[in-house]
Design an enzyme around this catalytic site. Structure first.
Site, PDB file in Angstrom:
ATOM      1  N   GLY A  37       0.849  -1.186   0.000  1.00 30.04           N
ATOM      2  CA  GLY A  37       0.000   0.000   0.000  1.00 30.04           C
ATOM      3  C   GLY A  37       0.883   1.233   0.000  1.00 30.04           C
ATOM      4  O   GLY A  37       2.075   1.168  -0.327  1.00 30.04           O
TER       5      GLY A  37
ATOM      6  N   HIS B 165     -17.292   4.753  10.692  1.00 25.11           N
ATOM      7  CA  HIS B 165     -17.744   5.802   9.792  1.00 25.11           C
ATOM      8  C   HIS B 165     -19.268   5.761   9.699  1.00 25.11           C
ATOM      9  O   HIS B 165     -19.835   4.703   9.476  1.00 25.11           O
ATOM     10  CB  HIS B 165     -17.113   5.547   8.424  1.00 25.11           C
TER      11      HIS B 165
ATOM     12  N   SER C 192     -19.045   9.221   0.972  1.00 26.13           N
ATOM     13  CA  SER C 192     -18.459  10.414   1.580  1.00 26.13           C
ATOM     14  C   SER C 192     -19.416  11.024   2.586  1.00 26.13           C
ATOM     15  O   SER C 192     -20.610  11.138   2.350  1.00 26.13           O
ATOM     16  CB  SER C 192     -18.147  11.444   0.497  1.00 26.13           C
TER      17      SER C 192
ATOM     18  N   ARG D 188     -18.462  12.235  13.738  1.00 25.43           N
ATOM     19  CA  ARG D 188     -18.697  10.866  13.257  1.00 25.43           C
ATOM     20  C   ARG D 188     -19.145   9.891  14.334  1.00 25.43           C
ATOM     21  O   ARG D 188     -20.074   9.125  14.129  1.00 25.43           O
ATOM     22  CB  ARG D 188     -17.388  10.306  12.692  1.00 25.43           C
TER      23      ARG D 188
ATOM     24  N   GLU E 152      -0.762   2.236   8.441  1.00 24.81           N
ATOM     25  CA  GLU E 152      -1.857   1.873   9.337  1.00 24.81           C
ATOM     26  C   GLU E 152      -1.451   0.753  10.301  1.00 24.81           C
ATOM     27  O   GLU E 152      -2.046   0.593  11.367  1.00 24.81           O
ATOM     28  CB  GLU E 152      -3.096   1.444   8.522  1.00 24.81           C
TER      29      GLU E 152
ATOM     30  N   LEU F 128      -3.669   8.840   4.322  1.00 26.50           N
ATOM     31  CA  LEU F 128      -2.804   8.814   3.144  1.00 26.50           C
ATOM     32  C   LEU F 128      -1.506   9.557   3.449  1.00 26.50           C
ATOM     33  O   LEU F 128      -0.419   9.137   3.073  1.00 26.50           O
ATOM     34  CB  LEU F 128      -3.521   9.464   1.954  1.00 26.50           C
TER      35      LEU F 128
END
Lengths: 247, 674
Positions: B76, B300, B318, B365, B464, B480
């Site tokens: 990744g 989320h 999103s 959230r 991560e 990211l």
């Protein structure tokens, strides 16, 4: 719904494969195509029959890992990836034929799983901009016209799934290659290696056993990311220019 | 999301004045260990520490680098960038991934964007502000020095990616566009439409493949790391299985880097890819690498709900949708199965607007997620009934369409609406969307010091897979950033200090430690293939996921967590005795691959519950029901829990080492959303 599935089974790369027929019940229209195969695999496992091997990972249409020929169409009848195809597209009682990608350059490893290492090897031959970590100039030192940036993005969305190759009667990877050539060729950063990039990538493409492009357009029709056919024109233009430059 | 105001810290009467919890819920489940200290971050002003460390980290002569070998597990953002950069430096690199190509690692699915303190908008952004926002977003549970460095190198990432040809969004003048993201007041997020992760990963992948052509990196695709080799206390290699031929391979090296991602799939359903797993990290944990804050998971609120028991994964949408959508459930349970368009206004409960009038549908959230779960647990959820419960709430755009017009809504959210329609078969322009929370990211991971080195010398952990930068909750657009910061700009500097001790003595393939590791792998495979029980691996995984979601998800209680530990132990026992894995060891065998991963998820799940039990406070995305204010707000206990919980493997009773979190550049504050 109830479906009849004709599925290619092949125990390993060297074995001869054959189509096998399975019945699957209790398919809900909300299932994705791959979830339907999960259900079949649970049934097979319970019966003591080895589950069918198929590739998938993100299951949200972006990693490019999944890919099946469904009733002779790459990723099936909808313009999307196999993982994003849902069973509501099919009807009760239907017979569905499922095969691995068809191409000499993508040898079958087992059942529906193929080896797409040839794509990585094409990228190794120039699908990059040579810039070592830490040697980049300040990001705003080069302006990129919005049109060029947008066009580069549009073709950079290729997920490397191989549907273009599977759909092409010639087994050509020209759409895949053209997308990368166009992505990097649209940007000022990609100009220095533009000639050598196309020459080397095309040489590797041919070496891998992919076929030539004869402008049929099945690739663009099958592409889940709708990469346009004109990237192949760009590829050919860049190749001619590079050859004229003596490469 | 709207920024949350700070209020002063409140104290909690359930804790005594000595600074120890009045009750230790996890007593008996673990053994207290010695304190843990990060010895690598230099002292001094926070903005000078990274420069100091880079200078103090010893160099490796270029001629010696080709004599030093590095294994990188995972491709990744954190793995590809590290492998490419170390290859460019001239080391001998082996890169491993379980996918058929490095380009498919799950970083590719990240939608939103990447933060960088470029201050291109001249809106008051700076390295210090990005640092501040990230620490605050993590609810003061991350390590200050690491986060400051992350903010510091963020600007280099953008330069690097642009030079690689990453097609970031641009303005008409040809300069890079930015947007505000994740509840911050500055525009510092760089993006490539909704596919930022894909474009960044392809950039790193291309850099990696360039090194393959240059001969510095060898890639091993369809390979899964199944054991870490530790020789004389140092990480010296891995045992990997070739997933096509089934061959068990020994790969030796001077140093091992784990960039193997997060473990959200312990919940079975998550937004992770099907193959995401904890095995590489867990195998390292069992060999001595401490696991830090494993209970820190990010949930989320705006995912597409489960449609049936066949569901294999969840898809994120999103959360910008909450800017215009209104969330509601029927007031009457009898209405839950009705067509929502037939439920009159007075019979709808816009519960977020009702409970949180000032923030309404834009509450953070974790609050939005928890509130949705409460409604569904209360029997007022909507959508299909799965296992007897409807798990979904409406996200209704009817008002937005009436106010702005359909075209304006389509302009803003068209691609999300299309995705929703494709997956559910419903048209969100006409029928309200249904949403439900899902596990998305894990902040916990292997403990690392400032050099990103684990408690096993020679084992480094990036992205991560490590724990350090996001605390108890991750700020939007920072995953990211962290993956690429670690791989491009941090690890290549810190690893050289370790490698400067080389060249290292060669390890023989028949060294007892190597033989032991191979045997352990072969023994596990042999076991799974010979149990010949009655249940599939997936059925165990699904049941484990349900336990984790129910008791170690967004709201935890002492009783629930203890119950979960019992349930997991019983299920794990049954798994080893009754799992059914067909096929052979020496062929492509996806059931066998899954069996190994699920076995490790059982052990991880248990540790997550013990960690959550120990942390009797509500912080970040985690709500401990025992720790709330009179108004039901999350209550953090900085006097008790401002530490990293680093767990050492010791069989069923792990050892807890605490690293105190000391903030010198930032003041800890309690958040409030009322």
């Amino acid at each position: 719904m109830r479906l009849t599935l004709k599925i290619w089974r092949q125990s390993d790369a060297a074995a001869a494969g054959a189509m096998h027929t399975y019945e699957v019940d209790d398919v809900s229209e909300d299932m994705s195509f791959l979830e339907m195969l999960d259900v079949l695999n649970e049934q097979l496992n319970a019966k003591g029959e080895e589950p069918i091997a198929f590739d998938s990972d993100c299951r949200e249409g972006i990693c490019g890992m999944c890919g099946l020929m469904i009733n002779g169409e790459a990723h099936g009848p909808v313009t999307t990836t196999t993982c994003q195809l849902h069973m509501r597209t099919f009807s009760d009682g239907e017979t569905i034929t499922i095969e691995p990608w068809r191409s000499d350059a993508f040898p079958v490893l087992k059942d529906l799983v193929v080896d797409r290492g040839s794509f990585d090897r094409i990228i190794q031959q120039g699908g990059f901009i040579s810039v070592n970590t830490g040697s980049a100039p300040e990001a705003h030192s080069v302006q990129v016209p919005k049109e060029a940036a947008d066009r580069a993005f549009d073709v950079a969305t290729c997920i490397g799934c191989g549907a273009c190759v599977a759909a092409c009667p010639n087994g050509s990877a020209s759409l895949f290659m053209g997308a990368k050539i166009t992505h990097l060729g649209e940007l000022p950063q990609g100009q220095a290696e533009r000639d050598i990039r196309v020459v080397n990538m095309v040489a590797q493409h041919d070496h891998e056993g992919f076929g030539g492009c004869t402008n049929i357009g099945e690739c663009a029709a099958a592409c889940p990311k709708e990469i346009p056919l004109d990237v192949i024109s760009q590829l050919n233009r860049d190749l001619r220019t590079a050859l004229r430059h003596g490469h | 999301m709207t920024d949350m105001p700070d209020t002063t810290l409140t104290s909690d009467p359930s804790h005594d004045a000595s600074g120890h919890p009045a009750t230790d819920d996890a007593a008996g489940y673990y053994t207290p260990g010695s304190p843990l200290v990060d010895t690598k971050a230099p002292a001094g002003p926070i903005d000078e520490r990274w420069q100091t460390r880079k200078f103090e980290a010893r160099l490796v002569n270029p001629a010696n680098r080709r004599k030093l070998s590095i294994i990188v597990v995972g491709t990744g953002l954190a793995g590809s960038s590290a492998a490419a950069t170390l290859g460019e430096a001239g080391y001998v690199v082996k890169s491993f991934c379980y996918q058929d190509s490095p380009r498919r690692a799950h970083s590719i699915a990240a939608q939103g964007g990447i933060n960088a303190a470029k201050n291109y908008k001249e809106d008051g952004d700076s390295v210090h502000r990005l640092f501040y926002d990230t620490v605050k977003g993590g609810d003061y549970r991350s390590r200050e020095s690491n986060v400051y460095r992350l903010a510091e190198v963020s600007t280099n990432i953008i330069d690097q990616c642009v030079a690689q040809g990453v097609p970031f969004a641009r303005e008409y003048g040809g300069l890079l566009d930015n947007r505000s993201f994740g509840g911050v007041q500055v525009s510092r997020t760089f993006y490539a439409r909704g596919q930022t992760g894909q474009q960044l990963l392809i950039g790193a992948y291309q850099a990696l493949e360039r090194q393959v052509a240059a001969g510095t990196v060898t890639t091993y695709t369809r390979h899964e790391m199944l054991e870490l080799i530790v020789v004389d206390g140092k990480a010296r290699g891995i045992i990997a299985r070739d997933m096509v031929t089934g061959a068990i391979e020994t790969h030796l090296a001077d140093v091992v880097v784990l960039a193997s991602g997060g473990y959200g799939n312990v919940f079975y359903l998550s937004t992770n890819a099907m193959g995401c797993n904890v095995t590489a990290a867990w195998r390292a944990h069992r060999k001595g690498a401490y696991m830090a804050n494993p209970c820190y998971t990010q949930i989320h609120p705006t995912c597409i709900p489960v449609s049936g028991s066949h569901q294999s994964k969840l898809t994120l949408m999103s959360e910008s949708l909450r800017n215009d959508g209104r969330i509601w459930v029927p007031k009457n349970k009898a209405d839950c199965a009705k067509d929502p368009r037939e439920i009159p206004e007075e019979d709808r409960d816009y519960y977020l607007e009702r409970i949180y009038p000032s923030f309404g549908n834009l509450v953070p959230r974790d609050i939005a997620s928890r509130a949705a779960k409460y409604q569904c647990d209360d029997g007022r959820g909507v959508g299909p009934e799965v296992d007897g419960v409807r798990r979904g709430v409406y996200l209704d755009f009817a008002d937005a369409i009436a106010r702005l017009g359909r075209d304006a809504v389509e302009e803003k959210y068209g691609n999300l609406f299309d995705m929703y329609a494709r997956i559910t078969g419903e048209d969100p322009y006409v029928v309200p969307m249904r949403i439900y929370p899902a596990v998305h990211y894990v902040m916990g991971g292997l403990w690392v010091d400032y050099d990103l080195q684990s408690t096993i010398p020679g084992l480094f952990v990036t992205g991560e897979a490590n724990f350090s930068d996001h605390g108890a909750n991750r700020l939007g657009a920072s995953a990211l950033m962290q993956g690429l910061a670690d791989g491009y700009f941090v690890l290549p500097h810190t690893i050289r200090d370790y490698l400067a001790d080389g060249p290292f003595e060669k390890v023989a393939e028949d060294h007892p430690a190597v033989v032991e590791a191979r045997k352990a792998v072969e023994g596990r495979i042999e076991h799974f293939l010979t149990v010949n029980g009655t249940r599939s691996v997936d059925s165990y995984h699904r049941e484990l996921g349900n336990i984790m979601w129910e008791y170690c998800g967004m709201e935890r209680t002492e009783d629930g967590l203890k119950k979960a530990i019992d349930l997991i132990r019983t299920l794990k026992d049954d798994f080893y005795r009754n799992v059914k894995v067909l096929g052979t060891a020496d062929s492509l065998n996806q059931s066998l691959e899954k069996a190994g991963r699920v076995a490790d998820f059982f052990e991880l799940g248990e540790l997550m519950c013990i960690d959550a039990l120990n942390r009797r406070e509500s912080c970040g995305g985690h709500f401990r029901a025992e720790s709330q204010t009179e108004d039901g707000e999350a209550l953090r206990h900085d006097d008790q829990f401002a530490y990293v919980a680093a767990w050492e493997f010791a069989g069923e009773v792990p050892i807890l080492h605490k690293e105190d979190l000391v903030y010198t550049a930032i003041e800890m504050k309690q958040r409030s959303y009322k």
